[in-house]
Design a protein around this motif. Structure first.
Motif, short mmCIF file in Angstrom:
data_model
loop_
_atom_site.label_atom_id
_atom_site.label_comp_id
_atom_site.label_asym_id
_atom_site.label_seq_id
_atom_site.Cartn_x
_atom_site.Cartn_y
_atom_site.Cartn_z
N GLU A 172 0.83 -1.21 0.00
CA GLU A 172 0.00 0.00 0.00
C GLU A 172 0.87 1.26 0.00
O GLU A 172 0.59 2.22 -0.72
CB GLU A 172 -0.92 0.00 1.22
N ILE A 173 1.93 1.25 0.81
CA ILE A 173 2.81 2.41 0.88
C ILE A 173 3.43 2.72 -0.48
O ILE A 173 3.50 3.88 -0.90
CB ILE A 173 3.94 2.17 1.92
N TYR A 174 3.84 1.67 -1.19
CA TYR A 174 4.51 1.86 -2.47
C TYR A 174 3.57 1.65 -3.66
O TYR A 174 4.02 1.35 -4.77
CB TYR A 174 5.68 0.88 -2.58
N LYS A 175 2.31 1.84 -3.45
CA LYS A 175 1.34 1.65 -4.53
C LYS A 175 1.70 2.54 -5.72
O LYS A 175 1.91 3.74 -5.58
CB LYS A 175 -0.07 1.98 -4.03
N GLY A 176 1.78 1.93 -6.90
CA GLY A 176 2.14 2.67 -8.10
C GLY A 176 3.63 2.83 -8.31
O GLY A 176 4.05 3.45 -9.29
N ILE A 177 4.45 2.29 -7.38
CA ILE A 177 5.92 2.38 -7.46
C ILE A 177 6.48 0.97 -7.67
O ILE A 177 6.12 0.04 -6.93
CB ILE A 177 6.51 3.01 -6.19
N GLU A 178 7.34 0.81 -8.65
CA GLU A 178 7.91 -0.51 -8.91
C GLU A 178 8.66 -1.04 -7.70
O GLU A 178 9.31 -0.28 -6.97
CB GLU A 178 8.87 -0.44 -10.10
N THR A 179 8.59 -2.35 -7.53
CA THR A 179 9.21 -2.99 -6.36
C THR A 179 10.70 -2.68 -6.26
O THR A 179 11.23 -2.48 -5.16
CB THR A 179 9.01 -4.51 -6.42
N LYS A 180 11.39 -2.57 -7.37
CA LYS A 180 12.84 -2.37 -7.33
C LYS A 180 13.24 -1.02 -6.73
O LYS A 180 14.39 -0.83 -6.35
CB LYS A 180 13.45 -2.50 -8.73
N TYR A 181 12.29 -0.09 -6.61
CA TYR A 181 12.59 1.21 -6.03
C TYR A 181 12.26 1.28 -4.54
O TYR A 181 12.39 2.33 -3.92
CB TYR A 181 11.84 2.31 -6.78
N ARG A 182 11.82 0.18 -3.97
CA ARG A 182 11.56 0.14 -2.53
C ARG A 182 12.88 0.20 -1.76
O ARG A 182 13.96 0.00 -2.30
CB ARG A 182 10.80 -1.13 -2.16
N HIS A 183 12.75 0.43 -0.47
CA HIS A 183 13.93 0.49 0.41
C HIS A 183 14.65 -0.85 0.44
O HIS A 183 14.03 -1.90 0.25
CB HIS A 183 13.49 0.84 1.84
N ASN A 184 15.94 -0.80 0.70
CA ASN A 184 16.70 -2.02 1.01
C ASN A 184 16.64 -2.32 2.51
O ASN A 184 16.45 -3.47 2.90
CB ASN A 184 18.15 -1.87 0.57
N PHE A 185 16.79 -1.27 3.34
CA PHE A 185 16.81 -1.46 4.79
C PHE A 185 16.14 -0.29 5.49
O PHE A 185 16.25 0.86 5.06
CB PHE A 185 18.25 -1.57 5.31
N ILE A 186 15.45 -0.60 6.58
CA ILE A 186 14.94 0.42 7.50
C ILE A 186 15.43 0.04 8.89
O ILE A 186 15.07 -1.03 9.42
CB ILE A 186 13.40 0.48 7.51
N LEU A 187 16.26 0.88 9.48
CA LEU A 187 16.79 0.61 10.82
C LEU A 187 16.11 1.53 11.82
O LEU A 187 16.33 2.73 11.83
CB LEU A 187 18.31 0.82 10.84
N ASP A 188 15.25 0.95 12.64
CA ASP A 188 14.62 1.64 13.76
C ASP A 188 15.46 1.24 14.98
O ASP A 188 15.40 0.10 15.43
CB ASP A 188 13.17 1.18 13.90
N LEU A 189 16.24 2.17 15.51
CA LEU A 189 17.21 1.81 16.54
C LEU A 189 16.56 1.22 17.78
O LEU A 189 17.16 0.39 18.47
CB LEU A 189 18.04 3.04 16.92
#
Length: 289
Positions: A172-189
């Motif tokens: 849902e967050i990336y709706k309309g955006i190709e999967t390859k442009y999604r984040h690689n990592f999200i670090l929530d400390l």
């Protein structure tokens, strides 16, 4: 088996980073009424702490600034990791501009994010990541044939999030955006690392057979540093996974982020910057590709 000496030294570097990012930055830049003072310096302090830590895992250079393509310019980025044999195209007033071909990875550094700001940050990274389509240089280091290794690596590092990260729907967050442009990592400390896994039993029948013939474990689930995975020239989406913080091993999620990011940086295909494309002059090669 981990080397005890190396692990001890590296643990200390991570501990210093976490202390600076979470504790020191708040005691220095918040007053007695818990109000933020000097917000610009507050952000720079955290960014510099992360740059110092990332400097231990890559030979590439680390800065901040803007990406240039022959046609466009990016939003300003907190972290730009670029090839160690290149320099920014333009340097003025401490703002750097980098050719898209020189950039290996991009990152954003935040404090506490609400859900709206979190989503906006991911979409900003995706828009900047999409600029990779406009690179014109030639490939000078190709480690893998997989198309994911041609894409920019992107990551978000934040102190924490003010919502339940288990409820995130990245489709849902990336709706309309190709999967390859999604984040690689999200670090929530404070909460953990959001990354990707690939289940090999998701391969289609032909790829699964080939994988087994190569002595692969079809039941394996592997942590993977990219949002897509190429096998036998077919492209598959990876699955989002959360590695939550463990009070008994409170820095494991940071270690996993650093080791996986280091691996992705090392595997990244590299390109040359050819300034003729940026200057608008026609280029007619003698030989065709």
């Amino acid at each position: 088996m981990a080397n005890r000496i190396f692990e001890t030294v590296f643990d200390r570097k991570i501990e210093n980073f976490a202390s600076i990012f979470i504790n020191d930055s708040e005691s220095i830049f918040f007053n007695e009424e818990n109000k933020l003072i000097h917000p610009g310096e507050y952000g720079k302090y955290r960014e510099n702490a992360l740059k110092d830590l990332l400097g231990y895992i890559t030979k590439h250079k680390i800065s901040d600034g803007f990406i240039l393509t022959p046609e466009n310019v990016s939003f300003q980025l907190d972290i730009v990791i670029y090839k160690n044999d290149e320099a920014p195209i333009l340097e003025k007033n401490y703002i750097d501009f980098f050719s898209i071909e020189s950039v290996v990875a991009i990152g954003e550094v935040k404090s506490t994010l609400n859900k709206s700001s979190f989503i906006d940050t991911l979409k900003k990274l995706a828009r900047n990541k999409k600029l990779n389509e406009e690179k014109r240089g030639k490939c000078i280091k190709k480690e893998y044939k997989g198309s994911e290794h041609d894409e920019l690596i992107s990551f978000l590092v934040c102190k924490t999030t003010s919502f339940d990260i288990n409820t995130l729907d990245f489709d849902e967050i990336y709706k309309g955006i190709e999967t390859k442009y999604r984040h690689n990592f999200i670090l929530d400390l404070e909460k953990g690392l959001i990354g990707s896994e690939f289940a090999y039993n998701n391969l289609n029948e032909i790829d699964a057979k080939l994988f087994i013939e190569r002595n692969g474990n079809i039941d394996a689930i592997s942590y993977y540093g990219y949002p897509i995975f190429t096998f036998n020239e077919n492209l598959y989406d990876t699955q989002s996974v959360i590695h939550k913080t463990d009070p008994a091993r409170k820095y494991d999620h940071i270690k996993l982020f650093l080791t996986q990011l280091a691996s992705a940086l090392n595997d990244k295909n590299l390109y040359s910057t050819e300034f003729v494309h940026y200057l608008g002059f026609p280029l007619s090669p003698i030989f065709r590709d």
